[in-house]
Design a protein around this motif. Structure first.
Motif, PDB file in Angstrom:
ATOM      1  N   ILE A   3       0.810  -1.266   0.163  1.00  0.00           N
ATOM      2  CA  ILE A   3       0.065   0.099   0.179  1.00  0.00           C
ATOM      3  C   ILE A   3       0.881   1.263  -0.054  1.00  0.00           C
ATOM      4  O   ILE A   3       1.732   1.530   1.031  1.00  0.00           O
ATOM      5  CB  ILE A   3      -0.901   0.128   1.126  1.00  0.00           C
ATOM      6  N   GLU A   9       5.037   3.051   3.761  1.00  0.00           N
ATOM      7  CA  GLU A   9       4.515   2.246   2.945  1.00  0.00           C
ATOM      8  C   GLU A   9       4.656   0.716   3.454  1.00  0.00           C
ATOM      9  O   GLU A   9       5.733   0.620   4.376  1.00  0.00           O
ATOM     10  CB  GLU A   9       5.275   2.137   1.619  1.00  0.00           C
ATOM     11  N   THR A  10       3.560  -0.067   3.405  1.00  0.00           N
ATOM     12  CA  THR A  10       3.521  -1.158   4.452  1.00  0.00           C
ATOM     13  C   THR A  10       3.598  -2.245   3.542  1.00  0.00           C
ATOM     14  O   THR A  10       3.221  -2.398   2.489  1.00  0.00           O
ATOM     15  CB  THR A  10       2.417  -1.199   5.303  1.00  0.00           C
ATOM     16  N   CYS A  12       3.033  -7.021   4.022  1.00  0.00           N
ATOM     17  CA  CYS A  12       3.058  -8.115   5.012  1.00  0.00           C
ATOM     18  C   CYS A  12       3.264  -9.442   3.814  1.00  0.00           C
ATOM     19  O   CYS A  12       2.758  -9.436   2.868  1.00  0.00           O
ATOM     20  CB  CYS A  12       1.641  -8.363   5.548  1.00  0.00           C
ATOM     21  N   VAL A  28      -0.715  -8.120  10.352  1.00  0.00           N
ATOM     22  CA  VAL A  28      -1.446  -6.952   9.628  1.00  0.00           C
ATOM     23  C   VAL A  28      -0.396  -5.890   9.520  1.00  0.00           C
ATOM     24  O   VAL A  28       0.445  -5.615  10.484  1.00  0.00           O
ATOM     25  CB  VAL A  28      -2.527  -6.460  10.682  1.00  0.00           C
ATOM     26  N   GLU A  30      -0.954  -1.522   8.528  1.00  0.00           N
ATOM     27  CA  GLU A  30      -1.877  -0.734   8.054  1.00  0.00           C
ATOM     28  C   GLU A  30      -1.589   0.771   8.384  1.00  0.00           C
ATOM     29  O   GLU A  30      -1.044   0.804   9.765  1.00  0.00           O
ATOM     30  CB  GLU A  30      -3.200  -1.201   8.002  1.00  0.00           C
ATOM     31  N   GLY A  31      -2.057   1.876   7.940  1.00  0.00           N
ATOM     32  CA  GLY A  31      -2.069   3.329   8.173  1.00  0.00           C
ATOM     33  C   GLY A  31      -1.025   4.065   7.568  1.00  0.00           C
ATOM     34  O   GLY A  31      -0.040   3.453   7.197  1.00  0.00           O
ATOM     35  N   THR A  32      -1.213   5.263   7.976  1.00  0.00           N
ATOM     36  CA  THR A  32      -0.097   6.128   7.098  1.00  0.00           C
ATOM     37  C   THR A  32       0.973   6.797   8.206  1.00  0.00           C
ATOM     38  O   THR A  32       1.692   7.602   7.904  1.00  0.00           O
ATOM     39  CB  THR A  32      -0.971   7.396   6.613  1.00  0.00           C
ATOM     40  N   ASP A  37      -4.709   8.634  11.019  1.00  0.00           N
ATOM     41  CA  ASP A  37      -4.567   7.269  10.568  1.00  0.00           C
ATOM     42  C   ASP A  37      -3.169   6.707  11.169  1.00  0.00           C
ATOM     43  O   ASP A  37      -2.365   6.589  10.308  1.00  0.00           O
ATOM     44  CB  ASP A  37      -4.514   7.308   9.161  1.00  0.00           C
ATOM     45  N   VAL A  67      -5.039  -4.810  16.581  1.00  0.00           N
ATOM     46  CA  VAL A  67      -5.390  -3.805  15.633  1.00  0.00           C
ATOM     47  C   VAL A  67      -6.642  -2.714  16.355  1.00  0.00           C
ATOM     48  O   VAL A  67      -6.205  -1.585  16.311  1.00  0.00           O
ATOM     49  CB  VAL A  67      -5.839  -4.294  14.326  1.00  0.00           C
ATOM     50  N   ARG A  71      -5.420   0.763  17.549  1.00  0.00           N
ATOM     51  CA  ARG A  71      -6.171   2.280  16.603  1.00  0.00           C
ATOM     52  C   ARG A  71      -6.925   2.916  17.982  1.00  0.00           C
ATOM     53  O   ARG A  71      -6.805   4.068  18.070  1.00  0.00           O
ATOM     54  CB  ARG A  71      -6.773   1.745  15.708  1.00  0.00           C
TER      55      ARG A  71
END
Length: 322
Positions: A3, A9-10, A12, A28, A30-32, A37, A67, A71
């Motif tokens: 992504i 950039e991530t 898995c 997992v 995710e996020g920026t 986020d 997760v 979050r």
């Protein structure tokens, strides 16, 4: 799945261990990394032996619950963090969040068992049921100004700083004995959670790479130096190619590691790309190395080299430490 993000950039990736019936890792990423986020990374490693027949489910529950809690924790920070509130959140991260996370996982497991009981029946002793799903967990949350991570059991959190230094902030003071590890299935597992709390007052001097991995990766090396060299090589290739340039290579590298360790091998990483200084198309023609970490360092006298797979099944690599 890669992504592309504004700053991070991530990726898995996971491979099943040699001779294993199923992959019992879960991850997992995710996020920026923004306040709205947060960057959230986690890997979970089900114990895998016949004593833990549902540990693949347990690992998925562990990652999913982290997760949610990760979050939720990031949302508590907000844009403005007065000193008193930040100190309160430090205590929350160290004590309350691990307890809530373990209880979340144990309740999720118990609910799954009640819906889909095994031959022991829906009313089997709760402690016995939890053991069937045993898993480790490593998780990290990064937002502007703060990086926090948690670990229960084996696995690694590896950080590369802006100067290229590699560190393992959650490494235990003493290595765990043999294949024993702390586990979410223990009644008071939260007491065994290690926590890393790192304020980031200058975002430009924060980490450039966060890599969470199950122990199938680190066990593939004959020494700690080999694992550190792997991370250094990975970071160099990210700097030169960007994540899209190595995304197809990472599963092959993990398969090579798994061939030596015999274990499921999983990596969740986040790379902070420099603004306006991406790799562009250069990565497409960059030479591909068979192994990202280069030659294995010479072993110390008397050190054992990693054994080649012998065709046997590695199904009991982990047991929980009581």
């Amino acid at each position: 799945m890669v992504i592309p993000l504004a700053d991070w950039e991530t990726l898995c990736a996971s491979v099943q261990g040699f001779g294993k019936k199923r992959n019992q890792d879960w991850s997992v990423a995710e996020g920026t990394g923004s306040a709205a986020d947060p960057l959230v990374l986690t890997v979970a490693d089900g114990h895998g032996s016949p004593s833990y027949p549902r540990s693949d489910v347990g690992a998925r529950f562990a990652a999913d619950r982290f997760v949610v809690r990760g979050r939720e924790f990031a949302a508590c920070l907000g844009a403005d963090r007065p000193g008193g509130r930040l100190r309160r959140l430090h205590d929350y991260a160290r004590y309350e969040l691990p307890e809530r996370l373990v209880r979340d996982w144990q309740n999720e497991v118990w609910g799954h068992w009640r819906r889909q009981p095994g031959p022991e029946g829906a009313d089997a002793p709760r402690e016995d049921v939890l053991r069937l799903y045993g898993s480790t967990l490593v998780g990290a949350v990064l937002v502007p100004g703060l990086f926090v991570a948690w670990q229960l059991g084996d696995g690694e959190l590896t950080v590369v700083d802006e100067d290229g230094r590699v560190r393992l902030p959650l490494a235990p003071e003493r290595a765990e004995l043999g294949d024993e590890t702390a586990s979410l299935c223990l009644p008071e597992a939260w007491r065994l959670v290690r926590v890393h709390w790192e304020p980031l007052p200058d975002p430009e001097r924060g980490p450039r790479l966060l890599a969470l991995s199950t122990d199938g990766l680190s066990k593939s090396f004959a020494s700690d130096a080999g694992f550190t060299a792997f991370t250094e090589g990975l970071y160099e290739r990210l700097a030169g190619r960007g994540l899209p340039g190595i995304a197809e290579d990472v599963p092959r590298w993990l398969a090579e590691a798994s061939r030596h360790s015999g274990d499921d091998t999983t990596l969740a990483l986040a790379h902070r790309a420099e603004r306006g200084d991406g790799p562009g198309p250069a990565w497409a023609s960059a030479p591909e190395a068979a192994r990202p970490w280069g030659p294995e360092p010479e072993p110390e006298p008397g050190a054992e080299s990693p054994a080649e797979p012998d065709g046997t099944t590695n199904d009991d690599e982990e047991t929980e430490r009581r």
